[in-house]
Design a protein around this motif. Structure first.
Motif, PDB file in Angstrom:
ATOM      1  N   GLN A  76       5.539  -5.003   0.141  1.00  0.00           N
ATOM      2  CA  GLN A  76       4.765  -3.964   0.823  1.00  0.00           C
ATOM      3  C   GLN A  76       3.457  -4.535   1.364  1.00  0.00           C
ATOM      4  OE1 GLN A  76       5.291  -0.807  -2.447  1.00  0.00           O
ATOM      5  NE2 GLN A  76       4.747   0.347  -0.613  1.00  0.00           N
ATOM      6  N   LYS A  77       2.777  -5.341   0.550  1.00  0.00           N
ATOM      7  CA  LYS A  77       1.504  -5.914   0.984  1.00  0.00           C
ATOM      8  C   LYS A  77       1.694  -6.848   2.169  1.00  0.00           C
ATOM      9  CE  LYS A  77       0.014  -7.627  -2.876  1.00  0.00           C
ATOM     10  NZ  LYS A  77      -0.861  -8.266  -3.864  1.00  0.00           N
ATOM     11  N   GLY A 111       2.764   6.466  -2.559  1.00  0.00           N
ATOM     12  CA  GLY A 111       2.248   7.196  -1.416  1.00  0.00           C
ATOM     13  C   GLY A 111       2.096   6.297  -0.207  1.00  0.00           C
ATOM     14  N   ALA A 112       1.134   6.626   0.646  1.00  0.00           N
ATOM     15  CA  ALA A 112       0.976   5.944   1.929  1.00  0.00           C
ATOM     16  C   ALA A 112       0.187   4.644   1.824  1.00  0.00           C
ATOM     17  CB  ALA A 112       0.297   6.873   2.924  1.00  0.00           C
ATOM     18  N   GLY A 113      -0.345   4.324   0.650  1.00  0.00           N
ATOM     19  CA  GLY A 113      -1.103   3.091   0.490  1.00  0.00           C
ATOM     20  C   GLY A 113      -2.583   3.300   0.741  1.00  0.00           C
ATOM     21  N   PRO A 134      -1.946  -5.273   6.033  1.00  0.00           N
ATOM     22  CA  PRO A 134      -3.098  -5.409   5.132  1.00  0.00           C
ATOM     23  C   PRO A 134      -3.672  -4.085   4.642  1.00  0.00           C
ATOM     24  CG  PRO A 134      -3.641  -6.187   7.357  1.00  0.00           C
ATOM     25  CD  PRO A 134      -2.179  -5.877   7.337  1.00  0.00           C
ATOM     26  N   SER A 135      -3.420  -2.988   5.345  1.00  0.00           N
ATOM     27  CA  SER A 135      -3.989  -1.701   4.930  1.00  0.00           C
ATOM     28  C   SER A 135      -3.275  -1.108   3.711  1.00  0.00           C
ATOM     29  CB  SER A 135      -3.935  -0.697   6.084  1.00  0.00           C
ATOM     30  OG  SER A 135      -2.587  -0.363   6.392  1.00  0.00           O
ATOM     31  N   ASP A 190     -10.247  -2.937  -4.388  1.00  0.00           N
ATOM     32  CA  ASP A 190     -10.219  -2.138  -5.618  1.00  0.00           C
ATOM     33  C   ASP A 190      -8.815  -2.095  -6.219  1.00  0.00           C
ATOM     34  OD1 ASP A 190     -12.944  -1.545  -5.463  1.00  0.00           O
ATOM     35  OD2 ASP A 190     -12.586   0.282  -4.301  1.00  0.00           O
ATOM     36  N   ILE A 191      -7.815  -1.869  -5.369  1.00  0.00           N
ATOM     37  CA  ILE A 191      -6.437  -1.832  -5.843  1.00  0.00           C
ATOM     38  C   ILE A 191      -6.027  -3.195  -6.388  1.00  0.00           C
ATOM     39  CG2 ILE A 191      -4.025  -1.600  -5.101  1.00  0.00           C
ATOM     40  CD1 ILE A 191      -4.998   0.600  -3.164  1.00  0.00           C
TER      41      ILE A 191
END
Length: 97
Positions: A20-21, A51-53, A25-26, A31-32
């Motif tokens: 996914q990453k 969710g949407a990231g 990049p968004s 923090d995550i």
């Protein structure tokens, strides 16, 4: 999961999270990424954002006897823990007469 190999779930989630990453990049932020580092350092075997990231809910899977360590480390970072359990029966439908 059908074979009861729940220990495989954490690494699979972590692999999915890495994919996914790589998509954009968004999907994550500093923090995550930090919370993932904390959770993995304290006994999590994997996790992913839901969710949407870009924030919201994170799901972590922990080694059974280290769950309390993961929870405590995340709470120390200001995280609110939401209880989560796997349902081993799945969806059940009742027919009303």
């Amino acid at each position: 999961m059908l074979r009861g190999e729940t220990d495989a779930l954490g690494p699979l989630l972590l692999e999915n999270w890495a994919c996914q990453k790589d998509l954009h990049p968004s999907v994550t932020n500093a923090d995550i990424d930090h919370l993932f580092d904390v959770a993995l350092a304290h006994g999590a075997t994997g996790g992913k954002a839901l969710g949407a990231g870009g924030g919201g809910c994170l799901l972590f899977v922990a080694i059974a006897d280290r769950e309390h360590e993961v929870r405590a480390a995340l709470v120390a970072q200001g995280v609110e823990i939401m209880p989560f359990n796997l349902d081993r029966q799945g969806l059940q439908v009742w027919q009303v007469a």
